[in-house]
Each structure stands twice: as structure tokens, then as C-alpha cells.
Design a protein around this motif. Structure first.
Motif, PDB file in Angstrom:
ATOM      1  N   ASP A 414     -18.841  23.024  16.628  1.00  0.00           N
ATOM      2  CA  ASP A 414     -17.960  21.890  16.913  1.00  0.00           C
ATOM      3  C   ASP A 414     -18.271  20.674  16.040  1.00  0.00           C
ATOM      4  N   ASP A 415     -19.439  20.660  15.402  1.00  0.00           N
ATOM      5  CA  ASP A 415     -19.748  19.542  14.501  1.00  0.00           C
ATOM      6  C   ASP A 415     -19.003  19.653  13.167  1.00  0.00           C
ATOM      7  N   PHE A 416     -18.408  20.794  12.888  1.00  0.00           N
ATOM      8  CA  PHE A 416     -17.484  20.850  11.743  1.00  0.00           C
ATOM      9  C   PHE A 416     -16.225  20.078  12.115  1.00  0.00           C
ATOM     10  N   SER A 417     -15.474  19.692  11.111  1.00  0.00           N
ATOM     11  CA  SER A 417     -14.154  19.144  11.380  1.00  0.00           C
ATOM     12  C   SER A 417     -13.229  20.354  11.518  1.00  0.00           C
ATOM     13  N   ILE A 418     -12.876  20.716  12.761  1.00  0.00           N
ATOM     14  CA  ILE A 418     -12.165  21.975  12.954  1.00  0.00           C
ATOM     15  C   ILE A 418     -10.712  21.867  12.482  1.00  0.00           C
ATOM     16  N   LYS A 419     -10.235  20.637  12.389  1.00  0.00           N
ATOM     17  CA  LYS A 419      -8.936  20.345  11.774  1.00  0.00           C
ATOM     18  C   LYS A 419      -9.007  18.871  11.356  1.00  0.00           C
ATOM     19  N   PRO A 420      -8.518  18.507  10.163  1.00  0.00           N
ATOM     20  CA  PRO A 420      -8.656  17.108   9.745  1.00  0.00           C
ATOM     21  C   PRO A 420      -8.110  16.166  10.818  1.00  0.00           C
ATOM     22  N   GLY A 421      -8.916  15.183  11.172  1.00  0.00           N
ATOM     23  CA  GLY A 421      -8.466  14.171  12.127  1.00  0.00           C
ATOM     24  C   GLY A 421      -8.678  14.517  13.589  1.00  0.00           C
ATOM     25  N   VAL A 422      -9.025  15.770  13.907  1.00  0.00           N
ATOM     26  CA  VAL A 422      -9.274  16.126  15.313  1.00  0.00           C
ATOM     27  C   VAL A 422     -10.730  15.777  15.645  1.00  0.00           C
ATOM     28  N   PRO A 423     -10.919  14.927  16.651  1.00  0.00           N
ATOM     29  CA  PRO A 423     -12.289  14.494  16.954  1.00  0.00           C
ATOM     30  C   PRO A 423     -13.149  15.616  17.512  1.00  0.00           C
ATOM     31  N   ASN A 424     -14.427  15.612  17.189  1.00  0.00           N
ATOM     32  CA  ASN A 424     -15.348  16.562  17.815  1.00  0.00           C
ATOM     33  C   ASN A 424     -15.767  16.015  19.182  1.00  0.00           C
ATOM     34  N   MET A 425     -16.747  16.667  19.827  1.00  0.00           N
ATOM     35  CA  MET A 425     -17.068  16.237  21.188  1.00  0.00           C
ATOM     36  C   MET A 425     -17.658  14.833  21.252  1.00  0.00           C
ATOM     37  N   PHE A 426     -18.029  14.270  20.110  1.00  0.00           N
ATOM     38  CA  PHE A 426     -18.532  12.895  20.094  1.00  0.00           C
ATOM     39  C   PHE A 426     -17.482  11.920  19.557  1.00  0.00           C
ATOM     40  N   GLY A 427     -16.245  12.415  19.413  1.00  0.00           N
ATOM     41  CA  GLY A 427     -15.165  11.547  18.961  1.00  0.00           C
ATOM     42  C   GLY A 427     -15.154  11.344  17.457  1.00  0.00           C
ATOM     43  N   ALA A 428     -16.059  12.028  16.727  1.00  0.00           N
ATOM     44  CA  ALA A 428     -16.107  11.840  15.274  1.00  0.00           C
ATOM     45  C   ALA A 428     -15.003  12.654  14.619  1.00  0.00           C
ATOM     46  N   VAL A 429     -14.322  12.043  13.656  1.00  0.00           N
ATOM     47  CA  VAL A 429     -13.319  12.778  12.904  1.00  0.00           C
ATOM     48  C   VAL A 429     -13.849  13.072  11.505  1.00  0.00           C
ATOM     49  N   GLY A 430     -13.229  14.021  10.851  1.00  0.00           N
ATOM     50  CA  GLY A 430     -13.649  14.349   9.496  1.00  0.00           C
ATOM     51  C   GLY A 430     -12.485  14.982   8.761  1.00  0.00           C
ATOM     52  N   GLY A 431     -12.758  15.393   7.531  1.00  0.00           N
ATOM     53  CA  GLY A 431     -11.699  16.002   6.733  1.00  0.00           C
ATOM     54  C   GLY A 431     -12.250  17.180   5.963  1.00  0.00           C
ATOM     55  N   GLU A 432     -11.761  17.316   4.740  1.00  0.00           N
ATOM     56  CA  GLU A 432     -12.083  18.490   3.928  1.00  0.00           C
ATOM     57  C   GLU A 432     -13.596  18.653   3.692  1.00  0.00           C
ATOM     58  N   ALA A 433     -14.296  17.529   3.481  1.00  0.00           N
ATOM     59  CA  ALA A 433     -15.731  17.623   3.147  1.00  0.00           C
ATOM     60  C   ALA A 433     -16.502  18.369   4.233  1.00  0.00           C
ATOM     61  N   ASN A 434     -16.023  18.276   5.462  1.00  0.00           N
ATOM     62  CA  ASN A 434     -16.741  18.918   6.571  1.00  0.00           C
ATOM     63  C   ASN A 434     -15.906  20.051   7.191  1.00  0.00           C
ATOM     64  N   SER A 435     -15.086  20.689   6.384  1.00  0.00           N
ATOM     65  CA  SER A 435     -14.285  21.808   6.912  1.00  0.00           C
ATOM     66  C   SER A 435     -15.167  23.056   7.010  1.00  0.00           C
ATOM     67  N   ILE A 436     -14.706  24.028   7.806  1.00  0.00           N
ATOM     68  CA  ILE A 436     -15.530  25.226   8.044  1.00  0.00           C
ATOM     69  C   ILE A 436     -15.476  26.183   6.863  1.00  0.00           C
ATOM     70  N   LYS A 437     -16.627  26.739   6.513  1.00  0.00           N
ATOM     71  CA  LYS A 437     -16.710  27.785   5.502  1.00  0.00           C
ATOM     72  C   LYS A 437     -17.916  28.652   5.829  1.00  0.00           C
ATOM     73  N   ALA A 438     -17.799  29.950   5.623  1.00  0.00           N
ATOM     74  CA  ALA A 438     -18.933  30.848   5.888  1.00  0.00           C
ATOM     75  C   ALA A 438     -20.172  30.358   5.139  1.00  0.00           C
ATOM     76  N   GLY A 439     -21.310  30.316   5.819  1.00  0.00           N
ATOM     77  CA  GLY A 439     -22.562  29.928   5.179  1.00  0.00           C
ATOM     78  C   GLY A 439     -22.764  28.436   5.021  1.00  0.00           C
TER      79      GLY A 439
END
Ligand code: DON
Length: 561
Positions: A414-439
Motif C-alpha cells: 500500500d506504500d506504492f502509489s497504487i494509482k496516481p493521486g489515490v491516497p495510501n493509508m496515511f493519506g499520501a499521494v504519489g505518481g509515476e515515480a512510486n508506481s508498482i513494478k516487480a522487484g
């Protein structure tokens, strides 16, 4: 009769050997003894014991983390990950990144439904939320700085798991509060589930966990990442929608990264670099508020809080846009903490007026759907210092216990940005830099930090609290260096927090009402919260007297060698 006597002797020995003495110590001062501060007295004592046996701060930190994995199951862990910052008496500064990584089958949109909507229940609960655990690899990477064999360092944890210990009132309450989730996410019965509510003094015994720890004791890292424990994890994945494979476990590697080191008013700050945003944010915030001569104000005064909130706003906007795993993105740290960049960033600061968040960052927020981590600070009499923050992410992580192995798995995905702009459980948003990728490693906020004065440990500090971690550490540093507060006041006075989005400023209960009123007049929206973080801090004065303080907000406790 003989049989009964035998039984009585056995059971009384057994009862005697359980750990029922829970002795919380909030502050210790010492000139020549090693000190350990952690979230639980039994864990701090385990660390201190290693120093008594001839170990150093690094022995102590391994033993303390392992003991926390037993006595503090909400956050202490072998099923999670974390970051360690160490400074040795020969001047060597280093970090160990044992953050979880995304499994090989993970992908960018794995938490989106067919309409492209993010499902945060999946990234936060159950088996799909689990990142490949890094903690055990982290202990072994730390071992090369330690003196004692792992066999000894792990023994206190084995004893605590095998013999059982008395749960505190706070732990009992937490376990009860999560029972519904434990029931929902575990197919087989766990030792944490009980028909009647947990109460203070109940004994928690963890036989399966003791066996897992013995496998690690016997076979080293392989006792976790290969063989029976790994098989049990892989089987647990199959009881639901988990994707971690045996190969994922076998391939897990820690990363040794160069710490972030910068000057703050003649002190050398050593903190965690990406993939934790903690050190970058700390540098940005300290440097920005440094433009305003913070030391002329009082802690929690309107002037100081306004300046610091605005520094926090700008730093967190940068977090959302630029920060992620440096092995996968362009690492812009140097630019982000440069004086030139920050001076420019600070131009939009206006005294007595809140800057709208939309003016300092780019990501468009989407509606928010919806804690636990733990920190250890240690110094030893040889002059080594270590700060480590470790986590399962949420309270008891994914709530999934590995059947037969007895430990909780994290929900770090959940600490990844699972979709740009969708907050994680701590309300933090992110974008491409923190998108999910294997490894890839998910962006963190953990900020284990050591401050040096004349090359020697001056402050060792850190805290849990999700996105409030960097801002709590920021306040700790400023409280000591600028506001000249003692360690107890630094740790226990009310804190505040802002993270760009949401726009509001969190304040802890007992925060000064005049400051709140004045901030409201300047257009700040205030959100009152019960607690922010649990800071574990050691401060050493110029005469070499050390004061270790455990946060009053929890069962946190100090132990001396
Ligand atoms: O790495 C992070 O930033 C989060 N997973 C930390 C979570 C945390 O601190 C929860 N504690 N209260």
C-alpha cells in the motif's frame, strides 16, 4: 501423589520462567553505559543484555528487533522490513535498506478493477498486500558490524516466544480491536485469536514463531528465505490471493546505500536516503525553515509552526512528484536538497498566510478511502550509534499470520502509489515515480536519524507514524537544536503535522489553543488528533552524558547495559 508433585514442580517452574515482569522505564541518564530505547521493555532489555555480554550497539539492535518481533507483534517483525542508519566510532556512516520489494508477479495496475478504480482493501489487507519481507536479511547485513554470533542475539527472542510473556494493557486493547480482521484474514487458528478478550497480564506464547526463530538460528538467512519457513509462506499465499513465490523469497537482497548527510547549524545530520523519503524531506524542511531563523521563536508558537508547516507542505509536494525507488527512477535527491532549489521553492512563502497546496504541487488528489511501525535508538560505550525503524506498515500488517510459522506478514504494498493521486493509508499521494513494478521498493517515510557534533553522536532519533514520521523527526531536531529543549520535553510535548495533501494541519491534543486560533485566522484548517508518533530519542551533551527517553505515548521503554 508422586506424579502430582512432579506436575506441580514442573508447572511452577514453567510459570516462573514466563516473562511476567514488565517494567517500563521512561528515562535513563548515563555517562558510560550503552542505552537502548524501543517500544517495549522486554525488547530494550534484550538489547541491553547483549551489550552486557560484550556486544556493541549493532548486537543490541539485532536482538532488540528480534525481541520486538515477539513482544510487539503489531509492528515488531520478521515479516516486514525497514531501514537502519549506523555511525561507527571510526567515523564510518552507513545505511542498510531492508525494505520489502514487490513480488515478481506484481504489476502497475494490480489493485485496479476493470473500470480502473483503485481497490485499497486489496492493497491494505490480506495476502495480496504483502511485499517480500526484508527484516531477516537486514539482521544478517547488520551482523558484520556486530561482535556476537547470531545464535546469541536471537536467543532472547526464542525464549520470549517459547515461554510466553505477559501482554500489557495497551497490547491487549490493540489485539482485541483487531480480532475481527484476524478472523477475516486467517484460514487457520492463530495464537492471537481468542474467544474471550485479551486482558493485561494474559500470557502470549508463540510456539510456531519460536520454531521459526530456531530455524533461523540454525540455518541463518536460509532458515527464513529457503526451506520450511519459505515453504510455509508460499503455502500461506495460496490460502488466498497472495503472489509471493519461493523464488521471490530466495532472491530477496538488502541494499547498502550512501546515507544522506548534510549540515544543520554546525551539526552533521545523517539520515536515510531513497527509497525512504525520510532523509530527503528532513533535509528539505530543515533547510527551508533555516531561511527564517527559527531559533528566534518558541516551540509551538504561531510563528514557528507557520514556518514549519509551510516547509512541510513544500517538501511533501516534492515527495509526491519526485520520490520512489532510486533503482527504478532518476534519483533527484541532490537537486531537491540543494540550497539553490530550496531558496527558489521558499519564494512563495508568505508570513502570516497559508499557501494553498495547489500552488506548490502538481498531483491531482482523488478521494481518500481510508498504524504501525516501530523505532529503536541505541548508543554503546564504544561510541557507536544506531537508529533503525522497522514496520509491517499497518497495525499487524496485512493481518495474515503465516500458518505454522507464527508471524504476521506486512501490508507494505500500500506504500506504492497504487494509482496516481489515490491516497495510501496515511493519506499520501504519489505518481509515476512510486508506481508498482516487480522487484521495486515502495516509497517510505521512515526517518532513522543520527546527528553528529564534532564527529560524535549527539542525537539518535526516530519514530513510527507513517507520513508523520519525517515531520516528527524534524520537530525533534529543531526542538533540541533551535529551541534548546531537553530530551523529555522534546519527545513528549504536543506535535503537529502537515503533508501538503490533505490541506489540513494535524495537531495533537494539548496543542496550545492560542497557536491554533492564530493559525485559523491565517487560513489554516486544523484537525485535532489523539496522538502523533512514538519517538525514541538519545541525546548526548558536550560532557558525554547521555539521556535516553522513551515516548510517553506508549509502553516504550529504556534499558541500560
Ligand atoms: O514506510 C512507511 O513509511 C510506512 N509503511 C510506515 C508505517 C508506519 O509508520 C505506521 N505507524 N504508525
Amino acid at each position: 501423589m508422586k506424579k502430582l508433585l512432579f506436575f506441580l514442580i514442573l508447572s511452577s517452574q514453567f510459570a516462573f520462567s514466563q516473562f511476567t515482569d514488565i517494567n517500563i522505564v521512561k528515562e535513563i541518564r548515563s555517562k558510560d553505559k550503552g542505552l537502548v530505547v524501543s517500544a517495549h521493555p522486554l525488547a530494550s532489555e534484550a538489547g541491553a543484555k547483549m551489550m552486557k555480554m560484550g556486544g556493541n550497539a549493532f548486537d543490541a539492535v539485532i536482538a532488540t528487533q528480534l525481541a520486538l518481533a515477539v513482544v510487539y507483534p503489531q509492528a515488531g517483525n520478521i515479516g516486514g522490513g525497514g531501514f537502519l542508519v549506523g555511525v561507527k566510532n571510526n567515523g564510518e556512516k552507513f545505511t542498510i535498506d531492508f525494505r520489502e520489494t514487490a513480488p515478481s508477479k506484481a504489476s502497475r495496475d494490480m489493485y485496479l478493477d476493470k473500470n480502473g478504480n483503485a481497490n485499497t482493501d486489496l492493497s491494505q489487507n490480506g495476502r495480496l498486500a504483502v511485499g517480500i519481507p526484508g527484516s531477516v536479511a537486514g539482521f544478517y547485513a547488520t551482523l558484520k558490524h556486530a561482535k556476537l554470533p547470531m545464535e546469541n542475539l536471537i536467543q532472547p527472542a526464542i525464549d520470549l516466544a517459547e515461554k510466553g510473556f505477559a501482554v500489557t494493557e495497551k497490547e491487549a486493547r490493540l489485539l482485541n480491536s483487531q480480532m475481527e480482521y484476524f478472523n477475516r484474514h486467517n484460514k487457520l487458528q492463530t495464537v492471537f485469536q481468542k474467544k474471550t478478550p485479551w486482558k493485561q497480564g494474559d500470557i502470549l506464547m508463540q510456539k510456531d514463531l519460536a520454531e521459526t526463530l530456531k530455524r533461523i538460528q540454525k540455518s541463518g538467512e536460509k532458515g527464513f528465505y529457503e526451506g520450511k519457513t519459505a515453504e510455509l509462506i508460499a503455502e500461506e499465499m495460496k490460502r488466498g490471493n497472495g503472489i509471493i513465490t519461493l523464488n521471490d523469497l530466495k532472491n530477496y537482497k538488502v541494499a547498502q546505500r550512501k546515507p544522506i548527510v548534510f549540515d544543520y547549524k554546525g551539526n552533521e545530520i545523517v539520515s536515510m536516503p531513497l527509497p525512504s523519503s525520510g532523509g530527503v524531506l528532513l533535509a528539505q524542511m530543515l533547510k527551508m525553515s533555516g531561511f527564517e531563523n527559527l531559533e528566534q521563536y518558541q516551540q509551538n508558537s504561531t510563528e514557528a509552526v507557520q514556518i514549519m508547516v509551510e516547509a512541510e507542505r513544500r517538501a511533501f509536494a516534492d515527495r509526491a512528484e519526485f520520490m520512489g525507488d532510486p533503482d527504478f527512477i532518476k534519483d533527484q535527491t541532490e537537486m531537491l536538497i540543494s540550497d539553490e532549489y530550496l531558496k527558489n521553492r521558499w519564494k512563495s512563502f508568505s508570513k502570516n498566510q497559508a499557501t494553498p497546496s495547489s500552488e506548490v504541487g502538481k498531483i491531482t488528489p482523488q478521494p481518500k478511502e481510508s498504524t504501525e511501525t516501530t523505532h529503536i535508538s541505541i548508543i554503546d560505550k564504544e561510541g557507536n550509534a544506531v537508529a533503525v525503524t522497522t514496520t509491517l506498515n499497518g497495525l499487524y500488517g496485512s493481518k495474515v499470520v503465516v500458518s505454522g510459522a507464527g508471524f504476521f506478514l506486512n501490508n507494505e504494498m500500500d506504500d506504492f502509489s497504487i494509482k496516481p493521486g489515490v491516497p495510501n493509508m496515511f493519506g499520501a499521494v504519489g505518481g509515476e515515480a512510486n508506481s508498482i513494478k516487480a522487484g521495486k521498493r515502495m516509497l517510505s517515510s521512515m526517518t532513522p536519524t543520527i546527528v553528529l557534533k564534532n564527529g560524535k553522536p549527539f542525537i539518535v532519533v526516530g519514530t513510527p507514524g507513517g507520513t508523520t514520521i519525517p515531520t516528527s523527526v524534524y520537530q525533534s531536531v529543531v526542538n533540541v537544536i533551535d529551541f534548546k529543549l531537553n530530551p523529555n520535553m522534546t519527545v513528549n510535548s504536543p506535535k503537529f503535522h502537515h503533508q501538503w495533501l490533505p490541506e489540513s494541519v494535524m495537531v495533537e491534543k494539548n496543542f496550545p489553543e492560542t497557536t491554533i486560533k492564530n493559525l485559523e485566522k491565517m487560513n489554516y484548517k486544523i484537525e485535532r488528533v489523539a496522538q502523533i508518533g512514538r519517538t525514541e530519542m538519545i541525546v548526548v551533551d558536550e560532557n558525554g552524558n547521555a539521556t535516553a527517553v522513551a515516548d510517553g505515548r506508549g509502553d516504550d521503554s529504556v534499558a541500560a547495559e
